[in-house]
Design a protein around this motif. Structure first.
Motif, PDB file in Angstrom:
ATOM      1  N   VAL A 126       0.837  -1.189   0.000  1.00 12.92           N
ATOM      2  CA  VAL A 126       0.000   0.000   0.000  1.00 12.92           C
ATOM      3  C   VAL A 126       0.876   1.243   0.000  1.00 12.92           C
ATOM      4  O   VAL A 126       0.689   2.162  -0.787  1.00 12.92           O
ATOM      5  N   SER A 127       1.871   1.230   0.880  1.00 12.70           N
ATOM      6  CA  SER A 127       2.738   2.405   0.944  1.00 12.70           C
ATOM      7  C   SER A 127       4.010   2.093   1.715  1.00 12.70           C
ATOM      8  O   SER A 127       3.941   1.517   2.804  1.00 12.70           O
ATOM      9  N   PRO A 128       5.176   2.446   1.162  1.00 14.06           N
ATOM     10  CA  PRO A 128       6.393   2.418   1.972  1.00 14.06           C
ATOM     11  C   PRO A 128       6.473   3.703   2.786  1.00 14.06           C
ATOM     12  O   PRO A 128       5.949   4.732   2.365  1.00 14.06           O
ATOM     13  N   ILE A 129       7.093   3.648   3.934  1.00 13.12           N
ATOM     14  CA  ILE A 129       7.230   4.824   4.794  1.00 13.12           C
ATOM     15  C   ILE A 129       8.573   5.486   4.518  1.00 13.12           C
ATOM     16  O   ILE A 129       9.585   4.803   4.336  1.00 13.12           O
ATOM     17  N   ASP A 130       8.586   6.792   4.460  1.00 12.93           N
ATOM     18  CA  ASP A 130       9.807   7.534   4.159  1.00 12.93           C
ATOM     19  C   ASP A 130      10.950   7.138   5.096  1.00 12.93           C
ATOM     20  O   ASP A 130      10.748   6.899   6.292  1.00 12.93           O
ATOM     21  N   ASP A 131      12.169   7.125   4.521  1.00 12.88           N
ATOM     22  CA  ASP A 131      13.397   6.926   5.300  1.00 12.88           C
ATOM     23  C   ASP A 131      13.416   5.604   6.060  1.00 12.88           C
ATOM     24  O   ASP A 131      13.890   5.530   7.193  1.00 12.88           O
ATOM     25  N   THR A 132      12.865   4.545   5.454  1.00 13.72           N
ATOM     26  CA  THR A 132      12.876   3.212   6.042  1.00 13.72           C
ATOM     27  C   THR A 132      13.540   2.254   5.052  1.00 13.72           C
ATOM     28  O   THR A 132      13.750   2.596   3.886  1.00 13.72           O
ATOM     29  N   PRO A 133      13.880   1.028   5.478  1.00 12.35           N
ATOM     30  CA  PRO A 133      14.468   0.073   4.537  1.00 12.35           C
ATOM     31  C   PRO A 133      13.638  -0.118   3.269  1.00 12.35           C
ATOM     32  O   PRO A 133      14.188  -0.242   2.176  1.00 12.35           O
ATOM     33  N   ALA A 134      12.311  -0.123   3.404  1.00  8.42           N
ATOM     34  CA  ALA A 134      11.458  -0.340   2.231  1.00  8.42           C
ATOM     35  C   ALA A 134      11.565   0.804   1.231  1.00  8.42           C
ATOM     36  O   ALA A 134      11.718   0.587   0.025  1.00  8.42           O
ATOM     37  N   LYS A 136      14.000   3.062   0.975  1.00  5.69           N
ATOM     38  CA  LYS A 136      15.362   3.171   0.466  1.00  5.69           C
ATOM     39  C   LYS A 136      15.660   2.109  -0.577  1.00  5.69           C
ATOM     40  O   LYS A 136      16.505   2.308  -1.455  1.00  5.69           O
ATOM     41  N   ALA A 137      14.963   0.963  -0.489  1.00  4.03           N
ATOM     42  CA  ALA A 137      15.165  -0.111  -1.465  1.00  4.03           C
ATOM     43  C   ALA A 137      14.374   0.127  -2.745  1.00  4.03           C
ATOM     44  O   ALA A 137      14.470  -0.653  -3.685  1.00  4.03           O
ATOM     45  N   GLY A 138      13.578   1.202  -2.776  1.00  2.00           N
ATOM     46  CA  GLY A 138      12.826   1.532  -3.981  1.00  2.00           C
ATOM     47  C   GLY A 138      11.498   0.828  -4.113  1.00  2.00           C
ATOM     48  O   GLY A 138      10.884   0.836  -5.189  1.00  2.00           O
ATOM     49  N   ILE A 139      11.008   0.210  -3.046  1.00  2.00           N
ATOM     50  CA  ILE A 139       9.694  -0.428  -3.088  1.00  2.00           C
ATOM     51  C   ILE A 139       8.627   0.639  -3.279  1.00  2.00           C
ATOM     52  O   ILE A 139       8.685   1.704  -2.663  1.00  2.00           O
ATOM     53  N   GLN A 140       7.640   0.348  -4.140  1.00  2.75           N
ATOM     54  CA  GLN A 140       6.643   1.339  -4.519  1.00  2.75           C
ATOM     55  C   GLN A 140       5.232   0.857  -4.207  1.00  2.75           C
ATOM     56  O   GLN A 140       4.978  -0.355  -4.165  1.00  2.75           O
ATOM     57  N   PRO A 141       4.285   1.807  -3.994  1.00  5.52           N
ATOM     58  CA  PRO A 141       2.886   1.407  -3.834  1.00  5.52           C
ATOM     59  C   PRO A 141       2.416   0.600  -5.044  1.00  5.52           C
ATOM     60  O   PRO A 141       2.738   0.932  -6.186  1.00  5.52           O
ATOM     61  N   GLY A 142       1.673  -0.459  -4.792  1.00  8.18           N
ATOM     62  CA  GLY A 142       1.168  -1.291  -5.875  1.00  8.18           C
ATOM     63  C   GLY A 142       2.030  -2.504  -6.175  1.00  8.18           C
ATOM     64  O   GLY A 142       1.586  -3.426  -6.873  1.00  8.18           O
ATOM     65  N   ASP A 143       3.270  -2.543  -5.680  1.00  6.48           N
ATOM     66  CA  ASP A 143       4.110  -3.717  -5.875  1.00  6.48           C
ATOM     67  C   ASP A 143       3.458  -4.932  -5.216  1.00  6.48           C
ATOM     68  O   ASP A 143       2.931  -4.839  -4.105  1.00  6.48           O
ATOM     69  N   LEU A 144       3.503  -6.065  -5.885  1.00  2.00           N
ATOM     70  CA  LEU A 144       3.019  -7.316  -5.306  1.00  2.00           C
ATOM     71  C   LEU A 144       4.203  -8.087  -4.740  1.00  2.00           C
ATOM     72  O   LEU A 144       5.221  -8.272  -5.417  1.00  2.00           O
ATOM     73  N   GLY A 305      -1.235   5.723  -2.629  1.00  2.00           N
ATOM     74  CA  GLY A 305      -0.752   5.320  -1.320  1.00  2.00           C
ATOM     75  C   GLY A 305      -1.290   6.169  -0.187  1.00  2.00           C
ATOM     76  O   GLY A 305      -0.957   5.946   0.975  1.00  2.00           O
ATOM     77  N   SER A 306      -2.148   7.147  -0.509  1.00  2.00           N
ATOM     78  CA  SER A 306      -2.767   7.994   0.517  1.00  2.00           C
ATOM     79  C   SER A 306      -4.031   7.292   1.003  1.00  2.00           C
ATOM     80  O   SER A 306      -4.969   7.109   0.233  1.00  2.00           O
ATOM     81  N   ALA A 307      -4.056   6.919   2.264  1.00  2.00           N
ATOM     82  CA  ALA A 307      -5.162   6.093   2.743  1.00  2.00           C
ATOM     83  C   ALA A 307      -5.698   6.573   4.085  1.00  2.00           C
ATOM     84  O   ALA A 307      -5.005   7.221   4.857  1.00  2.00           O
ATOM     85  N   SER A 308      -6.954   6.260   4.309  1.00  2.00           N
ATOM     86  CA  SER A 308      -7.631   6.405   5.594  1.00  2.00           C
ATOM     87  C   SER A 308      -7.515   7.801   6.192  1.00  2.00           C
ATOM     88  O   SER A 308      -8.164   8.715   5.732  1.00  2.00           O
ATOM     89  N   ALA A 309      -6.679   7.984   7.221  1.00  2.00           N
ATOM     90  CA  ALA A 309      -6.566   9.293   7.853  1.00  2.00           C
ATOM     91  C   ALA A 309      -6.138  10.357   6.849  1.00  2.00           C
ATOM     92  O   ALA A 309      -6.556  11.515   6.929  1.00  2.00           O
ATOM     93  N   SER A 310      -5.296   9.982   5.887  1.00  4.74           N
ATOM     94  CA  SER A 310      -4.911  10.921   4.826  1.00  4.74           C
ATOM     95  C   SER A 310      -6.128  11.343   4.016  1.00  4.74           C
ATOM     96  O   SER A 310      -6.257  12.508   3.619  1.00  4.74           O
TER      97      SER A 310
END
Length: 443
Positions: A126-134, A136-144, A305-310
């Motif tokens: 759904v969404s990687p969080i900024d400045d985390t391993p995910a 930084k590794a280039g994982i993107q919203p929508g990746d399976l 990747g903007s969800a719920s509270a966003s």
């Protein structure tokens, strides 16, 4: 503005869960916590035939399964099955899961920094969080995520998949991803203790501010207030000419924080309301007259990747015509989860209500549509080549009104300075829109 009472640290850490269980990401949560002894509203007769069938199945498994299974394991699995088949966001939380849920909105937790959901039996980012391993590794919203350490994820429950991705900080994990229907590719990540600063801000250009919220934590409302004050201070104490509020890839978080953030930009009217079956699921939140943003022209960036509270914040600002939404359609998570504590540090997280924007729109399964659609794009800067200006010519006349001559080398050096918006097409479009609004308003 009627705020929820802060019943305890859990009450503000648990509602609007994005349903993406807790991959040590910011689970999108907040709710009132209902005591375990709370009486049922209307008790229907117990379905005796089904209970007899349940008891019979339990006995058959214990007697015939290839390996011995204890009663506790069977009963816990039955409970998990009851919750997991209600909707993607309801779940049974064991002691470890319950503790991690309470940690997830504190701003510090361990893991990959990724919010996930289920789609067609696969784990979907759904969404990687900024400045985390995910991120930084280039994982993107929508990746399976089709494999975890080489093991297929197809058919796993959400909690099973999340458990496989959990681990100690410093340990490595391999994820096999599929992006946009392409070929699978592997990404190796190192689990980390993730400290998420939920609010970031900076000046894009003189008079134009940028405010990014990566997730909605308990203190995000206060942090936004401080960020707005700092942006004004950095602008020489003058009111900003424009502000970009970036909610892209923000998976959500605490409902109360979303309300407080919205209230920084609104002076009256409804922000959000919820409707459900139980009495304490009927909530309404309205803005108070204070305006920390001083009515600054506002563009809000959203994406898938903007969800719920966003989506609560984006929907409130859109309905109140306080800001212009730009980007792509949001995720579409418009349900509220309530955490019901049980004995032995366990809990149920169940969907109890839907939330609605001020104009009565339900975001569930539809999302927020931006006012101006701007897809993600890559910015490439073309070189002008060898170009000369009047100021480069020997013996050129000076400017009669004064001021320093602008030679081609000086202009090139100035244009070569890297700005945040230079590498972000959506952000550059938002900034251009704010400038255009100022031009038209000043005429």
């Amino acid at each position: 503005m009627p705020h929820l009472s802060r019943l305890n640290s859990l009450a503000l850490a648990i509602a609007l869960a994005l349903g993406a269980p807790l991959l040590h990401a910011a689970t999108d949560v907040e709710t009132t916590t209902v005591p375990a002894s709370s009486p049922a509203t209307a008790k229907a007769p117990l379905p005796l035939d089904e209970l007899r069938t349940f008891a019979e199945v339990l006995d058959r498994i214990k007697a015939a399964y290839v390996e011995p299974v204890d009663d506790k394991t069977l009963l816990e699995n039955a409970i998990k099955g009851m919750l997991s088949n209600l909707d993607p966001h309801s779940a049974y939380l064991g002691p470890e899961d319950f503790a991690e849920l309470q940690e997830s909105t504190s701003g510090e937790f361990g893991g990959l920094g990724i919010e996930v959901g289920l789609e067609d039996g696969f784990v979907k980012v759904v969404s990687p969080i900024d400045d985390t391993p995910a991120s930084k590794a280039g994982i993107q919203p929508g990746d399976l995520i089709v494999k975890i350490n080489g093991e297929p994820t197809k058919g796993l429950s959400m909690m099973e998949a999340v458990d496989k991705m959990r681990g100690k900080a410093g340990e490595k994990i391999n994820l096999t991803l599929v992006r946009d229907g392409g070929d699978p590719f592997d990404v190796q990540l190192t689990r980390a203790v993730i400290k998420v600063k939920s609010v970031k801000s900076q000046t894009l250009e003189p008079g134009y501010g940028y405010l990014r919220i990566t997730q909605f934590q308990v203190n995000s409302g206060d942090e936004v207030g401080k960020a707005l004050a700092k942006l004004k201070k950095d602008n020489g104490g003058k009111k900003l000419r424009g502000l970009v509020l970036d909610l892209r890839n923000n998976p959500g978080g605490v409902l109360q924080a979303a309300v407080e953030v919205s209230d920084h930009f609104l002076t009256k009217g409804l922000i959000v309301y919820t409707k459900g079956r139980i009495a304490n699921s009927e909530l309404r939140f309205s803005a108070d007259p204070a305006d920390a943003s001083e009515g600054v022209p506002l563009v809000v960036l959203i994406n898938g990747g903007s969800a719920s509270a966003s989506e609560i914040v984006a929907g409130a600002l859109q309905d109140q015509k306080r800001g212009i939404l730009m980007g792509t359609n949001s995720f579409g998570k418009g349900s509220v989860q309530t955490v019901l504590p049980l004995s032995n540090d366990r809990a149920l997280k169940i969907t109890t209500a839907l939330y609605y924007t001020p104009n009565g729109r339900s975001i569930q399964a539809q999302g927020i549509v931006p006012d101006i659609e701007v897809a993600r794009a890559k910015i490439t800067r073309e070189d002008d080549g060898e170009s000369y200006k009047e100021a480069d010519l020997v013996g050129h006349l000076g400017n009669g009104n004064g001021g320093k001559d602008k030679t081609s080398s000086e202009l090139k050096a100035a244009s070569g300075k890297a700005n945040l918006q230079d590498q972000d097409f959506q952000l550059s479009q938002a900034l251009s829109l704010l400038k255009g609004l100022n031009v038209t308003r000043s005429e």
